[in-house]
Scaffold this motif. Structure first.
Motif, PDB file in Angstrom:
ATOM      1  N   GLY A 158     -16.275   3.658   6.347  1.00 39.70           N
ATOM      2  CA  GLY A 158     -15.967   3.697   7.439  1.00 39.70           C
ATOM      3  C   GLY A 158     -15.589   2.662   7.783  1.00 39.70           C
ATOM      4  N   GLY A 161     -16.977  -1.103  13.666  1.00 39.29           N
ATOM      5  CA  GLY A 161     -17.594  -2.282  13.682  1.00 39.29           C
ATOM      6  C   GLY A 161     -18.592  -2.498  12.109  1.00 39.29           C
ATOM      7  N   ALA A 162     -19.557  -1.987  12.153  1.00 40.94           N
ATOM      8  CA  ALA A 162     -20.514  -2.726  11.188  1.00 40.94           C
ATOM      9  C   ALA A 162     -19.840  -2.185  10.140  1.00 40.94           C
ATOM     10  CB  ALA A 162     -21.549  -1.486  10.926  1.00 40.94           C
ATOM     11  N   ASN A 182     -11.729   5.878   5.960  1.00 39.44           N
ATOM     12  CA  ASN A 182     -12.223   5.712   7.341  1.00 39.44           C
ATOM     13  C   ASN A 182     -11.804   6.939   7.387  1.00 39.44           C
ATOM     14  OD1 ASN A 182     -13.672   4.922   9.604  1.00 39.44           O
ATOM     15  ND2 ASN A 182     -12.129   4.572  10.373  1.00 39.44           N
ATOM     16  N   ARG A 183     -12.477   7.890   8.867  1.00 36.47           N
ATOM     17  CA  ARG A 183     -12.003   9.049   9.455  1.00 36.47           C
ATOM     18  C   ARG A 183     -10.123   8.847  10.177  1.00 36.47           C
ATOM     19  NH1 ARG A 183     -14.736  11.628  15.315  1.00 36.47           N
ATOM     20  NH2 ARG A 183     -14.527   9.171  14.673  1.00 36.47           N
ATOM     21  N   THR A 184     -10.430   7.617  10.725  1.00 35.64           N
ATOM     22  CA  THR A 184      -9.198   7.361  11.331  1.00 35.64           C
ATOM     23  C   THR A 184      -8.564   5.743  10.469  1.00 35.64           C
ATOM     24  OG1 THR A 184     -10.759   7.175  13.640  1.00 35.64           O
ATOM     25  CG2 THR A 184      -8.187   6.611  13.409  1.00 35.64           C
ATOM     26  N   THR A 220     -20.807   4.553   7.828  1.00 30.93           N
ATOM     27  CA  THR A 220     -20.318   5.699   9.263  1.00 30.93           C
ATOM     28  C   THR A 220     -21.669   5.691  10.076  1.00 30.93           C
ATOM     29  OG1 THR A 220     -20.405   7.715   8.328  1.00 30.93           O
ATOM     30  CG2 THR A 220     -18.787   6.178   7.913  1.00 30.93           C
ATOM     31  N   SER A 221     -21.020   6.295  11.247  1.00 29.85           N
ATOM     32  CA  SER A 221     -22.779   7.148  12.150  1.00 29.85           C
ATOM     33  C   SER A 221     -22.842   8.309  11.481  1.00 29.85           C
ATOM     34  CB  SER A 221     -22.250   7.213  13.371  1.00 29.85           C
ATOM     35  OG  SER A 221     -21.395   7.494  13.928  1.00 29.85           O
ATOM     36  N   LEU A 222     -22.399   9.106   9.925  1.00 30.49           N
ATOM     37  CA  LEU A 222     -22.470  10.309   9.734  1.00 30.49           C
ATOM     38  C   LEU A 222     -23.670   9.913   9.164  1.00 30.49           C
ATOM     39  CD1 LEU A 222     -19.423  11.873   8.657  1.00 30.49           C
ATOM     40  CD2 LEU A 222     -19.939  12.436  10.744  1.00 30.49           C
TER      41      LEU A 222
END
Ligand code: ATR
Length: 306
Positions: A158, A161-162, A182-184, A220-222
């Motif tokens: 990730g 921000g975090a 990171n995905r992006t 990440t938020s996953l």
């Protein structure tokens, strides 16, 4: 929540608060009020849903009403950097504000926390922004996973921000080698560039590690939502190569990543310690005294997990 305070609210009660949008799921009032009560302070900690376009007014309103300070959560932390009167080194360093302390200027010209003025507050006041999130990440990782970050190898998932804050803080704490995924990809590239400029001693690689790592950190938020996939590509990385796994998510208590980590024999911890320690540090910034950590931890765990 039953009232944890020995004394009821009266005309001398002072206030702190968290501002978020939304804010109704915040655990901060529960554990901060437990901390305030344990310290015997006639203060209360509230929560307000403040839309970003009213953040500036809401900060100034609290300052005018002689609040002790406020915490900021999503989506206010970056916005607030340009809204406070002064920035502590922590806020400058990490580029985000999650804690504001209101201060008054003494007759000798010094700025002092409003907590030091129980009766008359001098007329001139200001807001000072701090960041207690970054320190909380590494304190929680080191304490909850019994790991030393200096010289460690870490895989960070990730770069939002975090993730950015975690990456920079890990580098500043002496992580020797950081693998960023990171995905992006462009966001991970930006973070890697910043690390190379600010913390050149940390080797930064934009890929999964081929060898073992001491720590895998999910930023990440996953894992937040039921049915979310793992936050890493299991064809590219095997968790049995990780000594410890930290998930910044704390609700649910056990994400698919943490389940997989335990099954692979890794030490594992969720993000509840991060939430606790950012709040512990905020309370210390406001009061100038050590926070009652055990009391706050118990109240937080009860609030989040029942
Ligand atoms: P926060 O402030 O909590 O870090 P954020 O800045 O929105 O929130 O970051 C969310 C992180 O979760 C990002 O790393 C995001 O990846 P992108 O940068 O590619 O958006 C990651 N994330 C969110 N949903 C994802 C998904 N479905 N698959 C992979 N990564 C995801």
């Amino acid at each position: 929540m039953s009232d944890v305070f020995a004394t009821p609210i009266n005309a001398t009660t002072r206030y702190c608060a968290v501002y978020g949008h939304p804010v109704k799921h915040s655990a901060s009032p529960a554990f901060q009020n437990a901390g305030l009560a344990a310290l015997g302070l006639n203060w209360r900690y509230l929560a307000f849903d403040v839309p970003p376009e009213q953040l500036r007014e809401a900060i100034l309103g609290a300052q005018r009403m002689r609040f002790i300070g406020v915490n900021l959560t999503v989506p206010h932390k970056l916005l607030a950097v340009g809204m406070v009167d002064a920035l502590d080194e922590s806020a400058r360093s990490w580029g985000a504000v999650n804690t504001i302390r209101f201060e008054a200027r003494t007759p000798s010209g010094e700025w002092k926390p409003l907590a030091l003025f129980p009766d008359e507050v001098p007329p001139e006041t200001r807001s000072q922004g701090f960041n207690t999130d970054a320190g909380a990440i590494t304190r929680s990782v080191e304490e909850n996973l019994a790991i030393s970050l200096r010289g460690a190898r870490a895989l960070l998932l990730g770069a939002g921000g975090a993730g950015r804050t975690a990456a920079l803080k890990l580098a500043s704490d002496g992580v020797a080698e950081l693998f960023l995924v990171n995905r992006t990809r462009s966001k991970a590239e930006d973070v890697a560039r910043e690390i190379r400029e600010r913390f050149p001693a940390t080797r930064c690689t934009l890929d999964y590690p081929s060898g073992p790592v001491d720590l895998v950190l999910n930023a990440t938020s996953l894992g937040l939502k039921a049915g979310d996939p793992l936050p890493y590509d299991s064809a590219r990385f095997d968790l049995s190569k990780a000594g410890a796994v930290y998930d910044m998510i704390y609700r649910p208590a056990e994400t698919p990543l943490l389940c997989a980590a335990k099954a692979a024999g890794c030490r594992a911890a969720n993000g509840v310690g991060m939430l606790l320690y950012q709040g512990v540090k905020a309370l210390e910034i406001w009061t100038g005294q050590p926070a009652p950590v055990a009391v706050m931890r118990a109240a937080l765990v009860k609030n989040v997990y029942g």
